[in-house]
Design a protein around this motif. Sequence first.
Motif, PDB file in Angstrom:
ATOM      1  N   TYR A  15     -71.220  -0.087 -24.638  1.00 56.89           N
ATOM      2  CA  TYR A  15     -70.975   0.950 -25.644  1.00 56.89           C
ATOM      3  C   TYR A  15     -70.773   2.304 -24.969  1.00 56.89           C
ATOM      4  N   HIS A  16     -69.901   3.119 -25.537  1.00 53.81           N
ATOM      5  CA  HIS A  16     -69.794   4.512 -25.108  1.00 53.81           C
ATOM      6  C   HIS A  16     -70.869   5.306 -25.868  1.00 53.81           C
ATOM      7  N   ASP A  17     -72.095   5.107 -25.484  1.00 55.42           N
ATOM      8  CA  ASP A  17     -73.236   5.711 -26.174  1.00 55.42           C
ATOM      9  C   ASP A  17     -74.324   5.950 -25.135  1.00 55.42           C
ATOM     10  N   ALA A  18     -74.402   7.174 -24.630  1.00 57.13           N
ATOM     11  CA  ALA A  18     -75.318   7.478 -23.529  1.00 57.13           C
ATOM     12  C   ALA A  18     -76.783   7.310 -23.922  1.00 57.13           C
ATOM     13  N   VAL A  19     -77.130   7.662 -25.151  1.00 57.85           N
ATOM     14  CA  VAL A  19     -78.524   7.553 -25.583  1.00 57.85           C
ATOM     15  C   VAL A  19     -78.952   6.089 -25.641  1.00 57.85           C
ATOM     16  N   PHE A  20     -78.106   5.264 -26.233  1.00 56.80           N
ATOM     17  CA  PHE A  20     -78.415   3.833 -26.298  1.00 56.80           C
ATOM     18  C   PHE A  20     -78.497   3.222 -24.907  1.00 56.80           C
ATOM     19  N   THR A  21     -77.512   3.553 -24.053  1.00 60.48           N
ATOM     20  CA  THR A  21     -77.486   2.977 -22.709  1.00 60.48           C
ATOM     21  C   THR A  21     -78.748   3.332 -21.936  1.00 60.48           C
ATOM     22  N   LYS A  22     -79.202   4.570 -22.046  1.00 63.16           N
ATOM     23  CA  LYS A  22     -80.431   4.991 -21.367  1.00 63.16           C
ATOM     24  C   LYS A  22     -81.631   4.198 -21.877  1.00 63.16           C
ATOM     25  N   ALA A  23     -81.709   4.009 -23.188  1.00 64.85           N
ATOM     26  CA  ALA A  23     -82.828   3.264 -23.769  1.00 64.85           C
ATOM     27  C   ALA A  23     -82.801   1.806 -23.335  1.00 64.85           C
ATOM     28  N   VAL A  62     -50.387  -1.112 -31.371  1.00 65.75           N
ATOM     29  CA  VAL A  62     -51.608  -1.777 -30.891  1.00 65.75           C
ATOM     30  C   VAL A  62     -52.629  -1.865 -32.018  1.00 65.75           C
ATOM     31  N   ILE A  63     -53.170  -3.059 -32.214  1.00 65.56           N
ATOM     32  CA  ILE A  63     -54.323  -3.250 -33.085  1.00 65.56           C
ATOM     33  C   ILE A  63     -55.537  -3.284 -32.180  1.00 65.56           C
ATOM     34  N   ALA A  64     -56.315  -2.209 -32.182  1.00 65.42           N
ATOM     35  CA  ALA A  64     -57.441  -2.055 -31.257  1.00 65.42           C
ATOM     36  C   ALA A  64     -58.759  -2.345 -31.966  1.00 65.42           C
ATOM     37  N   GLY A  65     -59.778  -2.645 -31.176  1.00 65.76           N
ATOM     38  CA  GLY A  65     -61.117  -2.840 -31.714  1.00 65.76           C
ATOM     39  C   GLY A  65     -61.811  -1.506 -31.920  1.00 65.76           C
ATOM     40  N   PRO A  66     -63.110  -1.517 -32.182  1.00 64.14           N
ATOM     41  CA  PRO A  66     -63.859  -0.271 -32.397  1.00 64.14           C
ATOM     42  C   PRO A  66     -63.803   0.654 -31.182  1.00 64.14           C
ATOM     43  N   LYS A  67     -63.676   1.950 -31.442  1.00 63.15           N
ATOM     44  CA  LYS A  67     -63.556   2.928 -30.357  1.00 63.15           C
ATOM     45  C   LYS A  67     -64.797   2.969 -29.467  1.00 63.15           C
ATOM     46  N   VAL A  68     -65.967   2.647 -30.002  1.00 61.96           N
ATOM     47  CA  VAL A  68     -67.217   2.792 -29.265  1.00 61.96           C
ATOM     48  C   VAL A  68     -67.387   1.735 -28.181  1.00 61.96           C
ATOM     49  N   ASP A 107     -74.723  -4.095 -33.238  1.00 63.54           N
ATOM     50  CA  ASP A 107     -75.675  -3.074 -33.667  1.00 63.54           C
ATOM     51  C   ASP A 107     -76.566  -2.732 -32.476  1.00 63.54           C
ATOM     52  N   PRO A 108     -76.366  -1.572 -31.832  1.00 63.52           N
ATOM     53  CA  PRO A 108     -77.164  -1.231 -30.649  1.00 63.52           C
ATOM     54  C   PRO A 108     -78.663  -1.273 -30.898  1.00 63.52           C
ATOM     55  N   ALA A 109     -79.111  -0.814 -32.041  1.00 64.01           N
ATOM     56  CA  ALA A 109     -80.551  -0.829 -32.331  1.00 64.01           C
ATOM     57  C   ALA A 109     -81.085  -2.255 -32.328  1.00 64.01           C
ATOM     58  N   ARG A 110     -80.293  -3.177 -32.847  1.00 65.03           N
ATOM     59  CA  ARG A 110     -80.730  -4.567 -32.870  1.00 65.03           C
ATOM     60  C   ARG A 110     -80.800  -5.136 -31.452  1.00 65.03           C
ATOM     61  N   GLU A 111     -79.878  -4.720 -30.567  1.00 66.45           N
ATOM     62  CA  GLU A 111     -79.940  -5.188 -29.181  1.00 66.45           C
ATOM     63  C   GLU A 111     -81.245  -4.741 -28.523  1.00 66.45           C
TER      64      GLU A 111
END
Length: 340
Positions: free
Chosen positions: A127-135, A188-194, A101-105
């Motif tokens: 994470y592939h999440d630019a907003v979270f990474t910046k924060a 392939v059994i892959a994990g979450p895309k993010v 959970d990015p918010a929890r991190e």
Amino acid sequence: MATLADVARRAGVSPATASRIISGSTKLVTDELRARVLRAVDELQYVPNAHAQLLARAQRTAVGVIVHDVSDPYFAEITRGLQQVATAHGRLSIICNSYRDPARELEYVELLRAQQVAAIVLAGSGYHDAVFTKALKAKLAAYTRTGGRVSVIGRHELPGDAVMPANEEGGYLAGCELYGSGHRRVGVIAGPKVLTTTTDRLAGLRRAAREQGRTLPARRVAYAGFDRDGGAEAVAALLDANPDLTAIVALNDQMAVGALSTLRARGVAVPEQISLVGFDDMPIARDVTPALTTVRLPLAEMGARAMSMALDDAHDTDAPRIEPAPATLVRRASTQALVS
């Protein structure tokens, strides 16, 4: 009144380096760096806050560790390595589970800053999440400006030292094992895309497919949670959509174990009808039947190296280090060559 950050800025060093020099730390620094810091102290007439120094010495005895889920065998092994080094340095480890959970991190970084921990280690996928990474970058930068140190395990677009598991190379090794032994219809059994771990491991598989003159179409990739139940559900979806599969790669061993259960329930023999490869080489990979062919990462060593870097006060934080963690293929009984 001048602050430590002002001194560091004037001297062109990190606040941690300035603090070590001003406090007379025994950690080695070059004469040139020492002269720059002391000159900045004189020019700015900086006076250290004695009360703050006492507080820092008294409270910076703990280290913070943020993992996705310590009950996951992957993170349990990494945490074991982290704690061994922390204990050897007389440090208390505060373990925080983010449950992906990015918010929890972000909340945990703030909590650990408030506790004035000496270092923060983030263990797990980016994470592939630019907003979270910046924060997250901003929060970690604020922490390091007060003298804290940061290290990460995995691919993150973050400042600080890093241990980089060879996820892409590991995916490539798994792909070479299957495509090179005659399999052409590989699922392939892959994990979450993010998660960057998912995309890196998939990239390695696709590289192996290209080198063998094959492709890995989207219909042969099922995304799921990085756990046993996710693997069990994903392999069912893969088989329903692709009944002609001869091999499957699960992007972690927990998912592979779930897949093995579903295959057994459907009467699909492993490896006689479908070969199965996992990733990480968890202890359970040796105990299931058939024993699991998998890609091994040195998990405990990765944790130990990340903590060692985080506690290395002698290293200047202005020059982050990146240490690779290699991947190796471990062949066991769950795979076999495809006989035409």
